[in-house]
Design a protein around this motif. Structure first.
Motif, PDB file in Angstrom:
ATOM      1  N   ILE A 120       0.857  -1.183   0.000  1.00  0.00           N
ATOM      2  CA  ILE A 120       0.000   0.000   0.000  1.00  0.00           C
ATOM      3  C   ILE A 120       0.894   1.234   0.000  1.00  0.00           C
ATOM      4  O   ILE A 120       1.869   1.301   0.755  1.00  0.00           O
ATOM      5  CB  ILE A 120      -0.930  -0.002   1.225  1.00  0.00           C
ATOM      6  CG1 ILE A 120      -1.820  -1.255   1.213  1.00  0.00           C
ATOM      7  CG2 ILE A 120      -1.792   1.260   1.270  1.00  0.00           C
ATOM      8  CD1 ILE A 120      -2.652  -1.431   2.460  1.00  0.00           C
ATOM      9  N   HIS A 121       0.553   2.204  -0.850  1.00  0.00           N
ATOM     10  CA  HIS A 121       1.424   3.362  -1.052  1.00  0.00           C
ATOM     11  C   HIS A 121       0.832   4.666  -0.529  1.00  0.00           C
ATOM     12  O   HIS A 121       1.365   5.740  -0.816  1.00  0.00           O
ATOM     13  CB  HIS A 121       1.766   3.506  -2.533  1.00  0.00           C
ATOM     14  CG  HIS A 121       2.471   2.306  -3.106  1.00  0.00           C
ATOM     15  ND1 HIS A 121       3.808   2.044  -2.876  1.00  0.00           N
ATOM     16  CD2 HIS A 121       2.006   1.283  -3.872  1.00  0.00           C
ATOM     17  CE1 HIS A 121       4.145   0.928  -3.490  1.00  0.00           C
ATOM     18  NE2 HIS A 121       3.078   0.442  -4.094  1.00  0.00           N
ATOM     19  N   SER A 122      -0.236   4.589   0.231  1.00  0.00           N
ATOM     20  CA  SER A 122      -0.814   5.821   0.774  1.00  0.00           C
ATOM     21  C   SER A 122      -1.486   5.518   2.110  1.00  0.00           C
ATOM     22  O   SER A 122      -1.816   4.366   2.417  1.00  0.00           O
ATOM     23  CB  SER A 122      -1.838   6.420  -0.198  1.00  0.00           C
ATOM     24  OG  SER A 122      -2.919   5.520  -0.396  1.00  0.00           O
ATOM     25  N   SER A 123      -1.681   6.554   2.897  1.00  0.00           N
ATOM     26  CA  SER A 123      -2.345   6.423   4.187  1.00  0.00           C
ATOM     27  C   SER A 123      -2.935   7.765   4.568  1.00  0.00           C
ATOM     28  O   SER A 123      -2.571   8.810   4.008  1.00  0.00           O
ATOM     29  CB  SER A 123      -1.348   5.949   5.259  1.00  0.00           C
ATOM     30  OG  SER A 123      -0.242   6.839   5.337  1.00  0.00           O
ATOM     31  N   THR A 124      -3.857   7.746   5.507  1.00  0.00           N
ATOM     32  CA  THR A 124      -4.477   8.971   6.020  1.00  0.00           C
ATOM     33  C   THR A 124      -4.006   9.187   7.451  1.00  0.00           C
ATOM     34  O   THR A 124      -4.131   8.294   8.293  1.00  0.00           O
ATOM     35  CB  THR A 124      -6.010   8.850   5.993  1.00  0.00           C
ATOM     36  OG1 THR A 124      -6.442   8.588   4.651  1.00  0.00           O
ATOM     37  CG2 THR A 124      -6.652  10.142   6.490  1.00  0.00           C
ATOM     38  N   PHE A 125      -3.459  10.368   7.725  1.00  0.00           N
ATOM     39  CA  PHE A 125      -3.017  10.663   9.078  1.00  0.00           C
ATOM     40  C   PHE A 125      -4.228  10.925   9.973  1.00  0.00           C
ATOM     41  O   PHE A 125      -5.075  11.747   9.662  1.00  0.00           O
ATOM     42  CB  PHE A 125      -2.080  11.867   9.093  1.00  0.00           C
ATOM     43  CG  PHE A 125      -0.672  11.530   8.685  1.00  0.00           C
ATOM     44  CD1 PHE A 125       0.200  10.945   9.596  1.00  0.00           C
ATOM     45  CD2 PHE A 125      -0.233  11.774   7.396  1.00  0.00           C
ATOM     46  CE1 PHE A 125       1.495  10.613   9.226  1.00  0.00           C
ATOM     47  CE2 PHE A 125       1.061  11.448   7.024  1.00  0.00           C
ATOM     48  CZ  PHE A 125       1.930  10.873   7.930  1.00  0.00           C
ATOM     49  N   ILE A 126      -4.300  10.213  11.079  1.00  0.00           N
ATOM     50  CA  ILE A 126      -5.369  10.386  12.053  1.00  0.00           C
ATOM     51  C   ILE A 126      -4.894  11.264  13.201  1.00  0.00           C
ATOM     52  O   ILE A 126      -5.545  12.236  13.573  1.00  0.00           O
ATOM     53  CB  ILE A 126      -5.845   9.016  12.592  1.00  0.00           C
ATOM     54  CG1 ILE A 126      -6.302   8.119  11.431  1.00  0.00           C
ATOM     55  CG2 ILE A 126      -6.958   9.208  13.618  1.00  0.00           C
ATOM     56  CD1 ILE A 126      -7.447   8.673  10.614  1.00  0.00           C
ATOM     57  N   LYS A 127      -3.758  10.916  13.770  1.00  0.00           N
ATOM     58  CA  LYS A 127      -3.158  11.737  14.818  1.00  0.00           C
ATOM     59  C   LYS A 127      -1.660  11.492  14.815  1.00  0.00           C
ATOM     60  O   LYS A 127      -1.214  10.355  14.974  1.00  0.00           O
ATOM     61  CB  LYS A 127      -3.745  11.408  16.189  1.00  0.00           C
ATOM     62  CG  LYS A 127      -3.171  12.286  17.305  1.00  0.00           C
ATOM     63  CD  LYS A 127      -3.853  12.051  18.633  1.00  0.00           C
ATOM     64  CE  LYS A 127      -3.299  12.996  19.689  1.00  0.00           C
ATOM     65  NZ  LYS A 127      -3.970  12.851  20.999  1.00  0.00           N
ATOM     66  N   CYS A 128      -0.914  12.549  14.641  1.00  0.00           N
ATOM     67  CA  CYS A 128       0.534  12.407  14.554  1.00  0.00           C
ATOM     68  C   CYS A 128       1.157  13.738  14.948  1.00  0.00           C
ATOM     69  O   CYS A 128       1.707  14.453  14.117  1.00  0.00           O
ATOM     70  CB  CYS A 128       0.939  12.015  13.137  1.00  0.00           C
ATOM     71  SG  CYS A 128       2.620  11.375  12.998  1.00  0.00           S
ATOM     72  N   ASP A 129       1.034  14.088  16.216  1.00  0.00           N
ATOM     73  CA  ASP A 129       1.503  15.394  16.658  1.00  0.00           C
ATOM     74  C   ASP A 129       2.744  15.261  17.526  1.00  0.00           C
ATOM     75  O   ASP A 129       3.152  14.163  17.890  1.00  0.00           O
ATOM     76  CB  ASP A 129       0.405  16.172  17.388  1.00  0.00           C
ATOM     77  CG  ASP A 129      -0.293  15.309  18.430  1.00  0.00           C
ATOM     78  OD1 ASP A 129       0.289  14.304  18.842  1.00  0.00           O
ATOM     79  OD2 ASP A 129      -1.423  15.645  18.823  1.00  0.00           O
ATOM     80  N   ASP A 130       3.334  16.392  17.830  1.00  0.00           N
ATOM     81  CA  ASP A 130       4.623  16.418  18.526  1.00  0.00           C
ATOM     82  C   ASP A 130       4.464  16.614  20.018  1.00  0.00           C
ATOM     83  O   ASP A 130       5.023  17.541  20.588  1.00  0.00           O
ATOM     84  CB  ASP A 130       5.501  17.522  17.942  1.00  0.00           C
ATOM     85  CG  ASP A 130       5.852  17.266  16.487  1.00  0.00           C
ATOM     86  OD1 ASP A 130       6.583  16.315  16.238  1.00  0.00           O
ATOM     87  OD2 ASP A 130       5.381  18.020  15.613  1.00  0.00           O
ATOM     88  N   GLN A 131       3.705  15.743  20.670  1.00  0.00           N
ATOM     89  CA  GLN A 131       3.622  15.804  22.124  1.00  0.00           C
ATOM     90  C   GLN A 131       4.948  15.322  22.707  1.00  0.00           C
ATOM     91  O   GLN A 131       5.404  14.220  22.391  1.00  0.00           O
ATOM     92  CB  GLN A 131       2.488  14.923  22.645  1.00  0.00           C
ATOM     93  CG  GLN A 131       1.105  15.377  22.226  1.00  0.00           C
ATOM     94  CD  GLN A 131       0.027  14.527  22.872  1.00  0.00           C
ATOM     95  OE1 GLN A 131       0.099  14.207  24.043  1.00  0.00           O
ATOM     96  NE2 GLN A 131      -0.971  14.148  22.086  1.00  0.00           N
ATOM     97  N   PRO A 132       5.591  16.119  23.538  1.00  0.00           N
ATOM     98  CA  PRO A 132       6.908  15.738  24.079  1.00  0.00           C
ATOM     99  C   PRO A 132       6.868  14.382  24.781  1.00  0.00           C
ATOM    100  O   PRO A 132       6.047  14.141  25.657  1.00  0.00           O
ATOM    101  CB  PRO A 132       7.219  16.872  25.071  1.00  0.00           C
ATOM    102  CG  PRO A 132       6.400  18.032  24.590  1.00  0.00           C
ATOM    103  CD  PRO A 132       5.141  17.427  24.031  1.00  0.00           C
ATOM    104  N   GLY A 133       7.750  13.501  24.359  1.00  0.00           N
ATOM    105  CA  GLY A 133       7.899  12.219  25.029  1.00  0.00           C
ATOM    106  C   GLY A 133       6.917  11.137  24.619  1.00  0.00           C
ATOM    107  O   GLY A 133       7.071   9.989  25.016  1.00  0.00           O
ATOM    108  N   ILE A 134       5.888  11.461  23.823  1.00  0.00           N
ATOM    109  CA  ILE A 134       4.876  10.457  23.473  1.00  0.00           C
ATOM    110  C   ILE A 134       5.383   9.528  22.374  1.00  0.00           C
ATOM    111  O   ILE A 134       5.316   8.308  22.478  1.00  0.00           O
ATOM    112  CB  ILE A 134       3.560  11.126  23.049  1.00  0.00           C
ATOM    113  CG1 ILE A 134       2.968  11.921  24.215  1.00  0.00           C
ATOM    114  CG2 ILE A 134       2.565  10.072  22.578  1.00  0.00           C
ATOM    115  CD1 ILE A 134       2.600  11.073  25.414  1.00  0.00           C
ATOM    116  N   ASP A 135       5.893  10.092  21.284  1.00  0.00           N
ATOM    117  CA  ASP A 135       6.472   9.310  20.185  1.00  0.00           C
ATOM    118  C   ASP A 135       5.494   8.290  19.611  1.00  0.00           C
ATOM    119  O   ASP A 135       5.838   7.126  19.395  1.00  0.00           O
ATOM    120  CB  ASP A 135       7.762   8.618  20.633  1.00  0.00           C
ATOM    121  CG  ASP A 135       8.598   8.130  19.443  1.00  0.00           C
ATOM    122  OD1 ASP A 135       8.453   8.702  18.346  1.00  0.00           O
ATOM    123  OD2 ASP A 135       9.375   7.175  19.617  1.00  0.00           O
TER     124      ASP A 135
END
Length: 260
Positions: A120-135
Motif C-alpha cells: 500500500i502506497h498511501s495512508s491517512t493521518f489520524i493523529k501524529c503530533d509532537d507531544q513531548p515524550g509520546i512518540d
C-alpha cells in the motif's frame, strides 16, 4: 671471551624483540579504540527461545497484524520501521520518529508491506503530533487487516513472556522474545516506558510487544545505553543496554484523544 660476547648479543636481541612486540601490541590496542559508535554485535542481545509451535502460531495470526514501513527520502535513502494494526478498520500505530518524515515532507514516499504480500502506497493521518515524550503516530490504511491487536490495559506481572514482531534491515517480519521488567520511573504518566528484555533494535520501532494471548502490552519504542571510557575514547557499554516500550494504557489514552 667469545662466549661472553655471544651471551651479551643474545640478551640485546631478546630485549630488542620484547620492545618490538610491546610496540606492536600498543599499536593494535590503539587501533581497537577506533571502533564504530555501535559495534556490529552491540545490539544483538538475544531474547528467550520460542518453541516451534508458538513461532508457527505467531506467523499464522499475530504477524498479520503487523506492517513493514519503508520511507523513501528525497535524497534516495531509505529508512524502515514497523506498524501495528489496532482496529478492523485499518488503524495503524507506529512511532512518531518512524512516520514524521512522511508527515512533514510531501515529497517523501511510503510503502506499507503486509504479511500476505500486499503493498500500500498511501495512508491517512489520524493523529501524529509532537507531544513531548509520546512518540506515537496513528494513520489509517484503506484495508481490513486479517488480525489486529486488542490492548492489554492492565499491566501484566513482571517477567511475563513477551513477543515482538519487527522489520530490521536484514529480515522482514522477524519474531523475537523476551520478558517484562519493571516500569521505568516516569516524569509523567503519559511518558512512562516499560522496560523489556526483548531486543528493540533498529527497524523494530513501532512494532507490537504482546503476550501469549496476542494482546498488546506495549509498542516498541527505543533503546538506551551509556558510554564508558576505554583508553582515550568513549565506547558503548554493552552492560548498560536497556530496551523500552510505550505501554498499552498510554496508547489507549492517545487514541481516545485523537479527535479532540
Amino acid at each position: 671471551m667469545h662466549c661472553r660476547y655471544v651471551r651479551e648479543c643474545g640478551t640485546l636481541i631478546i630485549r630488542w624483540l620484547i620492545i618490538v612486540v610491546a610496540c606492536l601490541l600498543t599499536f593494535l590496542r590503539a587501533d581497537d579504540l577506533d571502533m564504530p559508535k555501535l559495534p556490529e554485535n552491540f545490539l544483538k542481545r538475544p531474547g528467550s527461545n520460542i518453541s516451534p509451535a508458538k513461532f508457527n502460531q505467531i506467523l499464522s495470526r499475530e504477524a498479520h497484524g503487523v506492517v513493514k514501513i519503508q520511507i523513501m527520502h528525497e535524497n534516495g535513502a531509505a529508512s524502515f520501521g514497523t506498524g501495528t494494526f489496532l482496529s478492523a478498520e485499518g488503524h495503524l500505530i507506529s512511532n512518531l520518529h518512524v512516520l514524521k518524515p512522511l508527515r512533514d515532507n510531501p515529497k517523501v514516499k511510503v510503502t506499507y508491506y503486509l504479511r500476505n504480500g500486499t503493498m500500500i502506497h498511501s495512508s491517512t493521518f489520524i493523529k501524529c503530533d509532537d507531544q513531548p515524550g509520546i512518540d506515537l503516530c496513528v494513520v489509517r490504511l484503506d484495508i481490513r487487516p486479517h488480525y489486529w491487536f486488542p490492548l492489554k490495559i492492565k499491566l501484566p506481572a513482571t517477567y511475563t513472556s513477551l513477543y515482538l514482531i519487527g522489520n530490521p534491515v536484514d529480515k522482514d517480519f522477524d519474531i523475537i522474545a523476551g520478558r517484562l521488567f519493571l516500569p521505568s520511573t516516569p516524569q509523567a504518566t503519559d511518558l512512562r516506558r516499560l522496560e523489556v528484555s526483548v531486543p528493540v533494535r533498529p527497524g523494530f520501532s513501532g512494532g507490537p510487544i504482546f503476550d501469549d494471548e496476542g494482546k498488546l502490552v506495549c509498542i516498541a519504542s527505543e533503546l538506551r545505553y551509556s558510554h564508558t571510557l576505554i583508553g582515550i575514547n568513549w565506547q558503548p557499554d554493552p552492560s548498560s543496554l536497556h530496551y523500552f516500550c510505550i505501554e498499552a494504557s498510554v496508547v489507549s489514552k492517545y487514541i481516545r484523544k485523537r479527535n479532540k
